[in-house]
Write an enzyme that holds these catalytic residues in place. Sequence first.
Site, PDB file in Angstrom:
ATOM      1  N   GLY A 131      65.945 -67.883  -7.385  1.00 54.87           N
ATOM      2  CA  GLY A 131      66.194 -66.617  -8.060  1.00 54.87           C
ATOM      3  C   GLY A 131      64.957 -65.760  -7.982  1.00 54.87           C
ATOM      4  O   GLY A 131      63.870 -66.265  -7.707  1.00 54.87           O
TER       5      GLY A 131
ATOM      6  N   CYS B 160      63.395 -73.841  -5.495  1.00 58.51           N
ATOM      7  CA  CYS B 160      62.564 -72.653  -5.675  1.00 58.51           C
ATOM      8  C   CYS B 160      62.436 -72.281  -7.163  1.00 58.51           C
ATOM      9  O   CYS B 160      61.814 -73.013  -7.911  1.00 58.51           O
ATOM     10  CB  CYS B 160      63.132 -71.517  -4.838  1.00 58.51           C
ATOM     11  SG  CYS B 160      61.918 -70.254  -4.541  1.00 58.51           S
ATOM     12  N   TYR B 161      63.055 -71.197  -7.634  1.00 58.95           N
ATOM     13  CA  TYR B 161      62.990 -70.885  -9.069  1.00 58.95           C
ATOM     14  C   TYR B 161      63.480 -72.081  -9.874  1.00 58.95           C
ATOM     15  O   TYR B 161      62.941 -72.394 -10.933  1.00 58.95           O
ATOM     16  CB  TYR B 161      63.839 -69.647  -9.388  1.00 58.95           C
ATOM     17  CG  TYR B 161      63.895 -69.322 -10.873  1.00 58.95           C
ATOM     18  CD1 TYR B 161      62.875 -68.604 -11.469  1.00 58.95           C
ATOM     19  CD2 TYR B 161      64.951 -69.771 -11.664  1.00 58.95           C
ATOM     20  CE1 TYR B 161      62.903 -68.332 -12.834  1.00 58.95           C
ATOM     21  CE2 TYR B 161      64.995 -69.504 -13.023  1.00 58.95           C
ATOM     22  CZ  TYR B 161      63.965 -68.781 -13.606  1.00 58.95           C
ATOM     23  OH  TYR B 161      63.999 -68.524 -14.957  1.00 58.95           O
TER      24      TYR B 161
ATOM     25  N   HIS C 271      63.808 -73.589   0.573  1.00 55.54           N
ATOM     26  CA  HIS C 271      65.271 -73.456   0.519  1.00 55.54           C
ATOM     27  C   HIS C 271      65.962 -74.370   1.532  1.00 55.54           C
ATOM     28  O   HIS C 271      66.018 -74.028   2.714  1.00 55.54           O
ATOM     29  CB  HIS C 271      65.669 -72.004   0.800  1.00 55.54           C
ATOM     30  CG  HIS C 271      65.287 -71.078  -0.296  1.00 55.54           C
ATOM     31  ND1 HIS C 271      66.091 -70.858  -1.385  1.00 55.54           N
ATOM     32  CD2 HIS C 271      64.172 -70.337  -0.482  1.00 55.54           C
ATOM     33  CE1 HIS C 271      65.491 -70.004  -2.201  1.00 55.54           C
ATOM     34  NE2 HIS C 271      64.322 -69.680  -1.675  1.00 55.54           N
TER      35      HIS C 271
ATOM     36  N   GLU D 117      69.059 -74.779   1.839  1.00 55.02           N
ATOM     37  CA  GLU D 117      70.393 -74.260   2.185  1.00 55.02           C
ATOM     38  C   GLU D 117      70.390 -73.297   3.364  1.00 55.02           C
ATOM     39  O   GLU D 117      71.438 -73.021   3.934  1.00 55.02           O
ATOM     40  CB  GLU D 117      71.023 -73.582   0.951  1.00 55.02           C
ATOM     41  CG  GLU D 117      70.368 -72.290   0.477  1.00 55.02           C
ATOM     42  CD  GLU D 117      69.163 -72.492  -0.452  1.00 55.02           C
ATOM     43  OE1 GLU D 117      68.535 -73.567  -0.387  1.00 55.02           O
ATOM     44  OE2 GLU D 117      68.830 -71.565  -1.205  1.00 55.02           O
TER      45      GLU D 117
ATOM     46  N   ASP E  10      93.440 -63.143   4.584  1.00 55.48           N
ATOM     47  CA  ASP E  10      93.637 -63.712   3.251  1.00 55.48           C
ATOM     48  C   ASP E  10      95.094 -63.654   2.794  1.00 55.48           C
ATOM     49  O   ASP E  10      95.641 -64.641   2.304  1.00 55.48           O
ATOM     50  CB  ASP E  10      92.755 -62.991   2.223  1.00 55.48           C
ATOM     51  CG  ASP E  10      91.314 -62.944   2.668  1.00 55.48           C
ATOM     52  OD1 ASP E  10      90.951 -63.770   3.532  1.00 55.48           O
ATOM     53  OD2 ASP E  10      90.562 -62.096   2.185  1.00 55.48           O
TER      54      ASP E  10
END
Length: 519
Positions: free
Chosen positions: A55, A82-83, A176, A178, A234
Amino acid sequence: MLEDKILVLDFGSQYTQLIARRVRENNVYSEIFPYNASLEKIRNFRPEGIILSGGPSSVYGKDAPIPDLKIFDLGVPILGICYGMQLMAHMLGGKVAKAAKREYGRAELIIDDNSDLFNGIAQPSAPNAERTVVWMSHGDRIEKYPAGFTPMAHTENSPVAAMANKKRRFYALQFHPEVVHTEKGREIIRNFVFRICGSKPVWTMKSFIETAKKEIREKVGNQRVVCGISGGVDSSVTAVLVHEAIGDALTCIFVDNGVLRHDEAKKVEQMLKKSFRMKIKYVDSSERFLKKLKGVSDPEKKRKIIGNEFIRVFDEEAMKIKNVSFLAQGTLYPDVIESVSFKGPSATIKSHHNVGGLLKKMKLKLIEPLRELFKDEVRVLGHELGMPDEVINRHPFPGPGLAIRCISDITKTRLDILRKADVIVLEEIRAAGLYDKIWQVFAVLLPVKSVGVMGDERTYDNVIAVRAVTSVDGMTADWAKIPYDVLGKISNRIINEVKGVNRVVYDISSKPPSTIEWE
Ligand code: XMP
């Protein structure tokens, strides 16, 4: 109820959705809750592990997002990113301080402890085995470990790039895992999910389909469902899934608003009718829409007119069906995540053509079978349901359609010119094998005329702009670097084949500061 689930708590990182997707890639279900979700809500979700996202805040900041401290007493493994790492240190008695140097981007991680979380990441046989490239983005760093934590890795600038309290199964990363720039990020997440949380890979598309079908059947009972289809991925996938569950108790309504692409309505209708034997009501309302749009040049007015008229037409048609109690809609997970970081421009854009008004008016209840899925998962689902690639990989198309690509006034003649040019753009992009590499590509008809010469004659005709962008979510985009020869072919064909056009230009603006659509 699904037992193997990982919860992601969101602290405002732009990568939060990516974390959940990475977990799901391992066939383990994952959801995102806002950082301040109540302990009860978290407990009821029964996660096997929790990931604290990154964040933009600093734990010492005035408005720092702080979760319920008791999440650390739930007895489940926690991974802070991280955060999330700094938060863990801060809440568990460590010390966080401003780093002497902000670290951003690529860094080399030196692994000091290659057990559990880093298992298999450092290959003992390879040279520089204990090193791997990671993606950093932080301004704070850990100064003092919280009780029970030991170091797991460092970088040149971050003495504590990873730490763990293995007894409590708490892990924290300064980088990170991800993002794709972290070389072994997927392995790190896999280790957390399987080795540390002990989850099992049971969330597959097949299992999703079975569960969804059962839920739809139970909910609908012997009532009927109506579904508006637009040709987009969708709504088509929603319709096919609901049809698989309840067959002819579903009626699809396709409203032709007069601003669709060439042959769009026909193609979609054929696919759903022929391949899936679905009941489709095709409603040609083009005259009605075009009448309302006559003389309207303001883009927002165009949007409102099309949105409102759609609701009216849909309502009229749906009322004709007996026993309708449900409206099936292709809402996706990013639209329902309760979190500030996702309320980007797309949230407001979508409000232009949603059918929220229908529910109140017709007293319909909603069925949203895709509301747990990300876009790429919807594509996998469509594939699993046997839908053709042409539908599954279709570019997004805005609700107001060609109305916002026919700049200024909309007339039948101008729409015809635009449609013909648009067909050529798509044909050439497909022929060059570029369609799947591009987020959106289309023609725009400009409200200017330019001078040209054709044969011996002077012409004074329309200008077509070609717009093609690459993007991952439509929020930011770059103009696509289409090879000159493809652009040349597009231009030649449009000028030769589309009467009324004597000039083609290519749009080389990125978003921001421009937008994808011209209106
Ligand atoms: P912009 O032009 O804002 O577009 O960069 C971002 C994405 O949203 C689509 N778009 C719309 N979709 N109704 C929609 O359903 C709209 O009014 C609308 N306006 C833009 C656009 O095609 C792109 O994918």
